[in-house]
Design a protein around this motif. Sequence first.
Motif, short mmCIF file in Angstrom:
data_model
loop_
_atom_site.label_atom_id
_atom_site.label_comp_id
_atom_site.label_asym_id
_atom_site.label_seq_id
_atom_site.Cartn_x
_atom_site.Cartn_y
_atom_site.Cartn_z
N LEU A 48 37.53 50.50 29.35
CA LEU A 48 36.84 49.49 28.55
C LEU A 48 35.94 48.69 29.48
CD1 LEU A 48 39.83 48.21 26.37
CD2 LEU A 48 38.29 50.14 25.92
N ASN A 49 34.67 48.55 29.12
CA ASN A 49 33.69 48.07 30.10
C ASN A 49 32.98 46.79 29.64
OD1 ASN A 49 32.21 48.19 32.51
ND2 ASN A 49 30.54 49.31 31.52
N ALA A 50 33.76 45.75 29.41
CA ALA A 50 33.17 44.45 29.05
C ALA A 50 33.98 43.34 29.72
CB ALA A 50 33.14 44.25 27.55
N PRO A 51 34.02 43.33 31.06
CA PRO A 51 34.91 42.39 31.76
C PRO A 51 34.57 40.92 31.52
CG PRO A 51 33.41 43.48 33.30
CD PRO A 51 33.29 44.20 32.00
N ARG A 52 33.30 40.60 31.23
CA ARG A 52 32.94 39.20 31.00
C ARG A 52 33.56 38.65 29.73
NH1 ARG A 52 26.52 39.40 31.89
NH2 ARG A 52 26.90 41.41 30.86
N SER A 53 33.84 39.52 28.76
CA SER A 53 34.54 39.09 27.54
C SER A 53 36.01 39.48 27.58
CB SER A 53 33.87 39.71 26.31
OG SER A 53 34.05 41.12 26.29
N LEU A 54 36.52 39.74 28.78
CA LEU A 54 37.90 40.20 28.96
C LEU A 54 38.15 41.48 28.17
CD1 LEU A 54 39.79 36.76 28.86
CD2 LEU A 54 38.98 38.05 30.86
N ASN A 55 37.10 42.31 28.11
CA ASN A 55 37.17 43.61 27.44
C ASN A 55 37.54 43.49 25.96
OD1 ASN A 55 36.53 45.10 29.83
ND2 ASN A 55 38.63 44.75 30.52
#
Length: 370
Positions: free
Chosen positions: A24-31
Amino acid sequence: MTETPVRFEEKSVRNGGRIGIAILNAPRSLNALSLAMIDALTSRLDDWAQDDAIVAVWLEGEGDKAFCAGGDIVALYRAMQHGEAEVQAFATRYFTAEYALDHRIHVYPKPLLVWGDGIVMGGGLGLMAGARQRLVTETSLLAMPEITIGLYPDVAASWFLNHMPSGIGAYLALTGAQLNARDALDLGLADRFIPRERRNELLEALLDADYSAGLEEAAIMSVLDAFEARSLAPPGRVWCERDHVHALTGVADVNDAVSRILDDSREDNSWLTDNRTRLASGCPLTAHIAWRMLERHRHSSLSDVFRDELNLSVQCCLQGDLGEGVRALLIDKDKRPRWRHADVADVLESDVEAMLTPLWSEPTHPLRHL
């Protein structure tokens, strides 16, 4: 350039097969689980299920903070700023895709491992709950915190919370209590404890295992057994309080359960105190619908639970408190939600029944094929 919502890799194992890796590749939104993530995962899992060379699947989140902190409730909030038809269309599309993916993971035909490191909440727990091997670390933090936003524990929580020891599932649903790795193991939400620092080593060992035809499961279990270190897990907070928790929720009525939790005089346990605080400021309607869903699905099948949850989740977008809860927590961030009801006792039976009103007939239900 927009980054891909999920990164996929295939790594070769020593006997010629491959392990499919999804990140899962959205680390800024905590995925947070977006619709794009759901669609990408669904498509690739379907492909891997049909590929004889894929011996197993590994699912994790990008970054060191979260596997997945929940569903994309900001996207749902934005949809709720439009007309009723637009709201229903987007909410139906989102939750149908999410629940179909979660169900797919529960029945996936190949070993699927989830690296549940960091935050695993809401929709993240939906991805993890049905995996063949659910791996937790010293940083794992699990919860169904929907009481704080006006939704309710979904993603089949109406099913898996009912499979916990008496009273515990209801307590977690009402309070959004946070669980560590030891708690997750004790309550059947995780299978293995593996220290975070050994993640890369574990993957290498999985790639080096012998996946002879028909022995994939045995090969994976052998590797995991060599890496498991339960003695290093943090002390649990639930199991030692299971009798106390049962005494709080072992009643027939949600009003009584909430009163018992809020009136609990235990001050020696910060976990219990935090749970009381969360419930006290949480959504009164959520408490009622969470309790009702657990009652409705004590003996339901997994598929029936997902179908009923789809209806209720869309109704939460149409007429519930979800919009206000998301506004207060993530949009305006004032943390002062104006719930429709003053307290749990103020919620009428008719309010609950309205939320449970079916949106589809059985032949037209979007999840009728599960």
